[in-house]
Motif scaffolding. Structure first.
Motif, PDB file in Angstrom:
ATOM      1  N   VAL A 147       0.839  -1.204   0.000  1.00 26.81           N
ATOM      2  CA  VAL A 147       0.000   0.000   0.000  1.00 26.81           C
ATOM      3  C   VAL A 147       0.874   1.254   0.000  1.00 26.81           C
ATOM      4  O   VAL A 147       0.584   2.224  -0.722  1.00 26.81           O
ATOM      5  N   LEU A 148       1.939   1.260   0.783  1.00 26.45           N
ATOM      6  CA  LEU A 148       2.839   2.417   0.810  1.00 26.45           C
ATOM      7  C   LEU A 148       3.484   2.640  -0.560  1.00 26.45           C
ATOM      8  O   LEU A 148       3.571   3.777  -1.042  1.00 26.45           O
ATOM      9  N   CYS A 149       3.928   1.553  -1.202  1.00 24.06           N
ATOM     10  CA  CYS A 149       4.527   1.691  -2.532  1.00 24.06           C
ATOM     11  C   CYS A 149       3.485   2.124  -3.563  1.00 24.06           C
ATOM     12  O   CYS A 149       3.780   2.904  -4.472  1.00 24.06           O
ATOM     13  N   ALA A 150       2.262   1.615  -3.413  1.00 25.31           N
ATOM     14  CA  ALA A 150       1.203   1.989  -4.351  1.00 25.31           C
ATOM     15  C   ALA A 150       0.914   3.487  -4.278  1.00 25.31           C
ATOM     16  O   ALA A 150       0.565   4.110  -5.291  1.00 25.31           O
ATOM     17  N   TYR A 151       1.052   4.055  -3.083  1.00 18.35           N
ATOM     18  CA  TYR A 151       0.836   5.493  -2.957  1.00 18.35           C
ATOM     19  C   TYR A 151       1.832   6.262  -3.827  1.00 18.35           C
ATOM     20  O   TYR A 151       1.488   7.259  -4.469  1.00 18.35           O
ATOM     21  N   LEU A 152       3.082   5.800  -3.857  1.00 17.47           N
ATOM     22  CA  LEU A 152       4.095   6.466  -4.679  1.00 17.47           C
ATOM     23  C   LEU A 152       3.832   6.283  -6.168  1.00 17.47           C
ATOM     24  O   LEU A 152       4.302   7.079  -6.984  1.00 17.47           O
ATOM     25  N   ARG A 153       3.090   5.253  -6.525  1.00 17.99           N
ATOM     26  CA  ARG A 153       2.794   5.018  -7.938  1.00 17.99           C
ATOM     27  C   ARG A 153       1.562   5.790  -8.418  1.00 17.99           C
ATOM     28  O   ARG A 153       1.241   5.768  -9.607  1.00 17.99           O
ATOM     29  N   MET A 154       0.880   6.457  -7.513  1.00 20.27           N
ATOM     30  CA  MET A 154      -0.293   7.234  -7.900  1.00 20.27           C
ATOM     31  C   MET A 154       0.110   8.398  -8.798  1.00 20.27           C
ATOM     32  O   MET A 154       1.245   8.892  -8.728  1.00 20.27           O
ATOM     33  N   PRO A 155      -0.793   8.865  -9.673  1.00 19.62           N
ATOM     34  CA  PRO A 155      -0.480  10.021 -10.521  1.00 19.62           C
ATOM     35  C   PRO A 155      -0.017  11.204  -9.689  1.00 19.62           C
ATOM     36  O   PRO A 155      -0.555  11.488  -8.618  1.00 19.62           O
ATOM     37  N   TYR A 156       0.994  11.880 -10.205  1.00 17.47           N
ATOM     38  CA  TYR A 156       1.649  12.939  -9.434  1.00 17.47           C
ATOM     39  C   TYR A 156       1.916  14.117 -10.357  1.00 17.47           C
ATOM     40  O   TYR A 156       2.754  14.056 -11.258  1.00 17.47           O
ATOM     41  N   ASP A 157       1.173  15.195 -10.173  1.00 19.31           N
ATOM     42  CA  ASP A 157       1.348  16.375 -11.015  1.00 19.31           C
ATOM     43  C   ASP A 157       2.664  17.073 -10.688  1.00 19.31           C
ATOM     44  O   ASP A 157       3.076  17.126  -9.528  1.00 19.31           O
ATOM     45  N   PRO A 158       3.317  17.619 -11.686  1.00 22.70           N
ATOM     46  CA  PRO A 158       4.600  18.302 -11.441  1.00 22.70           C
ATOM     47  C   PRO A 158       4.404  19.596 -10.665  1.00 22.70           C
ATOM     48  O   PRO A 158       3.301  20.126 -10.553  1.00 22.70           O
ATOM     49  N   ALA A 184       2.704  20.086   0.161  1.00 17.40           N
ATOM     50  CA  ALA A 184       2.151  19.172   1.162  1.00 17.40           C
ATOM     51  C   ALA A 184       2.136  17.735   0.633  1.00 17.40           C
ATOM     52  O   ALA A 184       2.492  16.790   1.356  1.00 17.40           O
ATOM     53  N   LEU A 185       1.739  17.562  -0.627  1.00 13.41           N
ATOM     54  CA  LEU A 185       1.715  16.226  -1.212  1.00 13.41           C
ATOM     55  C   LEU A 185       3.124  15.649  -1.335  1.00 13.41           C
ATOM     56  O   LEU A 185       3.350  14.462  -1.066  1.00 13.41           O
ATOM     57  N   ARG A 186       4.061  16.490  -1.702  1.00 16.99           N
ATOM     58  CA  ARG A 186       5.454  16.024  -1.803  1.00 16.99           C
ATOM     59  C   ARG A 186       5.979  15.586  -0.447  1.00 16.99           C
ATOM     60  O   ARG A 186       6.714  14.602  -0.345  1.00 16.99           O
ATOM     61  N   GLU A 187       5.591  16.274   0.606  1.00 16.69           N
ATOM     62  CA  GLU A 187       6.028  15.884   1.945  1.00 16.69           C
ATOM     63  C   GLU A 187       5.515  14.497   2.314  1.00 16.69           C
ATOM     64  O   GLU A 187       6.237  13.707   2.932  1.00 16.69           O
ATOM     65  N   GLY A 215       6.976   2.871 -12.398  1.00 17.39           N
ATOM     66  CA  GLY A 215       6.278   4.044 -12.895  1.00 17.39           C
ATOM     67  C   GLY A 215       6.156   5.187 -11.910  1.00 17.39           C
ATOM     68  O   GLY A 215       5.520   6.205 -12.217  1.00 17.39           O
ATOM     69  N   ALA A 216       6.761   5.065 -10.726  1.00 17.89           N
ATOM     70  CA  ALA A 216       6.646   6.136  -9.732  1.00 17.89           C
ATOM     71  C   ALA A 216       7.488   7.340 -10.141  1.00 17.89           C
ATOM     72  O   ALA A 216       8.498   7.211 -10.837  1.00 17.89           O
ATOM     73  N   VAL A 217       7.050   8.510  -9.726  1.00 16.39           N
ATOM     74  CA  VAL A 217       7.786   9.751  -9.971  1.00 16.39           C
ATOM     75  C   VAL A 217       8.556  10.104  -8.696  1.00 16.39           C
ATOM     76  O   VAL A 217       7.985  10.145  -7.608  1.00 16.39           O
ATOM     77  N   PHE A 218       9.864  10.345  -8.846  1.00 18.57           N
ATOM     78  CA  PHE A 218      10.706  10.701  -7.715  1.00 18.57           C
ATOM     79  C   PHE A 218      11.235  12.123  -7.916  1.00 18.57           C
ATOM     80  O   PHE A 218      11.835  12.427  -8.950  1.00 18.57           O
ATOM     81  N   ASP A 219      10.989  12.963  -6.937  1.00 21.21           N
ATOM     82  CA  ASP A 219      11.557  14.317  -6.972  1.00 21.21           C
ATOM     83  C   ASP A 219      12.254  14.605  -5.650  1.00 21.21           C
ATOM     84  O   ASP A 219      12.213  15.705  -5.116  1.00 21.21           O
ATOM     85  N   GLY A 220      12.914  13.606  -5.123  1.00 25.99           N
ATOM     86  CA  GLY A 220      13.606  13.694  -3.844  1.00 25.99           C
ATOM     87  C   GLY A 220      13.239  12.492  -2.992  1.00 25.99           C
ATOM     88  O   GLY A 220      12.260  11.792  -3.251  1.00 25.99           O
ATOM     89  N   HIS A 239      10.404   7.601 -12.909  1.00 24.27           N
ATOM     90  CA  HIS A 239      10.869   8.879 -13.464  1.00 24.27           C
ATOM     91  C   HIS A 239      11.521   9.687 -12.359  1.00 24.27           C
ATOM     92  O   HIS A 239      10.860  10.094 -11.405  1.00 24.27           O
ATOM     93  N   PHE A 240      12.830   9.866 -12.474  1.00 19.59           N
ATOM     94  CA  PHE A 240      13.576  10.689 -11.521  1.00 19.59           C
ATOM     95  C   PHE A 240      13.636  12.097 -12.115  1.00 19.59           C
ATOM     96  O   PHE A 240      14.411  12.382 -13.022  1.00 19.59           O
ATOM     97  N   ALA A 241      12.765  12.972 -11.602  1.00 17.83           N
ATOM     98  CA  ALA A 241      12.489  14.220 -12.294  1.00 17.83           C
ATOM     99  C   ALA A 241      13.162  15.438 -11.676  1.00 17.83           C
ATOM    100  O   ALA A 241      13.441  16.410 -12.373  1.00 17.83           O
ATOM    101  N   ALA A 242      13.390  15.433 -10.363  1.00 16.98           N
ATOM    102  CA  ALA A 242      13.914  16.633  -9.709  1.00 16.98           C
ATOM    103  C   ALA A 242      14.403  16.255  -8.319  1.00 16.98           C
ATOM    104  O   ALA A 242      14.240  15.125  -7.856  1.00 16.98           O
ATOM    105  N   GLY A 243      14.978  17.255  -7.643  1.00 14.74           N
ATOM    106  CA  GLY A 243      15.425  17.020  -6.279  1.00 14.74           C
ATOM    107  C   GLY A 243      16.578  16.037  -6.224  1.00 14.74           C
ATOM    108  O   GLY A 243      17.209  15.717  -7.231  1.00 14.74           O
ATOM    109  N   THR A 244      16.857  15.533  -5.036  1.00 15.10           N
ATOM    110  CA  THR A 244      17.916  14.543  -4.825  1.00 15.10           C
ATOM    111  C   THR A 244      17.315  13.277  -4.236  1.00 15.10           C
ATOM    112  O   THR A 244      16.687  13.319  -3.173  1.00 15.10           O
TER     113      THR A 244
END
Length: 356
Positions: A147-158, A184-187, A215-220, A239-244
């Motif tokens: 469930v925790l990993c599935a949350y990271l796979r949810m659609p994530y607007d830039p 807040a969502l990124r946190e 398929g998860a988006v990572f921005d840190g 997708h490693f899009a931003a951040g570290t």
């Protein structure tokens, strides 16, 4: 006594086989007594049985004592069977109660994680993490991790980009609102990665589980020092899009780790001092088009890491800054370096080997 006990067990709600089990135990005990008597009789030379003309009171007392001993032994056998059955029922009741409580906590935590309010989502993240810590079985723990990993796979607007100069007041207000919602969502997302990393740094029961980041988006995010030992870790299409995103000092040993088809288009992905030993780590078909991916100081075992088909067009894929990477060059890496020599930086030792 046997008939009374049988009726008692038949009258209970328990399974009928319990009565047969007790009768069987009594039969086994009786057979053991008979066998012992037979062996003793044979060892004594098979003496004849002479019936006495008259039994004295002492003889009658001895017979009664032995009869009571036999009955007491059979009663003890029945008591042991009943005690065993009661213990099994108690253990089953405890297991059912544990599962019921787990289900209730899981439902509540999942509802929190799916809430629209970020603060409630954060509470759900920590609730699921603690629930995984307390899970009575590996399967239930894996369900929390899923469930925790599935949350990271949810659609994530830039993240909202900067406003053009001269934007209206309404647009500036809308931009501020969207920026706050995004932060807040990124946190929440970074907290998910943090609690996973915290559990995998220690020798907890989380190790060896499957982590699906496809398929998860990572921005840190911080997975530094995490030990992926056993299980499957899948970053395919991530997708490693931003951040570290830090994997600094992480250990990949005995796991199957896939970055196949991942896109590194921005930010920094830090694998410095990571250890790739045993298992399989695949960066095959990954696209490096803008991120800085640092594997300086990483250690590779032969046949573990695979960069076959990786496309490097921009950014920096670095194995040689500071402390150079060591061990066996990953499969397909030299071909990627030859196609983009200004982007891929290899250790001098690997470059010299490639020339020969």
């Amino acid at each position: 006594m046997a008939v009374g006990a049988w009726k008692t067990w038949r009258g209970r709600k328990g399974p009928v086989w319990l009565g047969w089990l007790v009768l069987g135990a009594w039969g086994a005990a009786a057979a053991a007594v008979a066998g012992t008597a037979a062996v003793a009789w044979l060892l004594l030379g098979s003496p004849g049985l002479d019936a006495p003309e008259r039994l004295s009171p002492a003889d009658l007392d001895a017979i009664a004592t032995r009869a009571f001993a036999v009955v007491a032994g059979l009663g003890a056998v029945a008591a042991l069977v009943i005690s065993y059955r009661r213990q099994r029922l108690t253990e089953a009741d405890v297991a059912r109660e544990d599962t019921r409580l787990f289900t209730e906590r899981f439902t509540a935590a999942s509802a929190q994680l799916g809430d629209e309010r970020p603060a409630v989502c954060l509470a759900g993240v920590h609730a699921l993490a603690h629930l995984a810590d307390d899970a009575p079985t590996r399967a239930l723990r894996q369900m929390c991790v899923d469930v925790l990993c599935a949350y990271l796979r949810m659609p994530y607007d830039p993240e909202p980009g900067p406003l053009p100069g001269g934007a209206s007041r309404e647009r500036r207000e809308e931009h501020r609102r969207r920026s706050r919602e995004f932060a807040a969502l990124r946190e929440v997302r970074h907290t998910v990665l943090r609690v996973i990393g915290d559990r995998l740094r220690e020798a907890t029961a989380w190790r060896g589980h499957h982590f699906d980041f496809t398929g998860a988006v990572f921005d840190g995010g911080d997975l530094s020092g995490a030990r992926f030992t056993g299980g499957r870790v899948d970053f395919s299409g991530a997708h490693f899009a931003a951040g570290t995103v830090s994997f600094s000092g992480a250990v990949f040993a005995g796991s199957r780790v896939s970055f196949r088809g991942a896109v590194f288009s921005g930010g920094t992905v830090d694998f410095t001092r990571a250890v790739f030993s045993a298992g399989e780590v695949s960066f095959g078909q990954a696209e490096f088009s803008g991120s800085r991916v640092d594997l300086g100081g990483a250690r590779f075992s032969e046949g573990v890491a695979d960069f076959t088909g990786a496309r490097v067009t921009a950014g920096r894929l670095c194995f040689g800054s500071g402390a150079p990477a060591s061990g066996t060059p990953p499969k397909g890496l030299r071909e990627a370096a030859a196609a983009a020599p200004d982007v891929v930086r290899l250790p001098l030792e690997w470059m010299s080997a490639a020339e020969h």
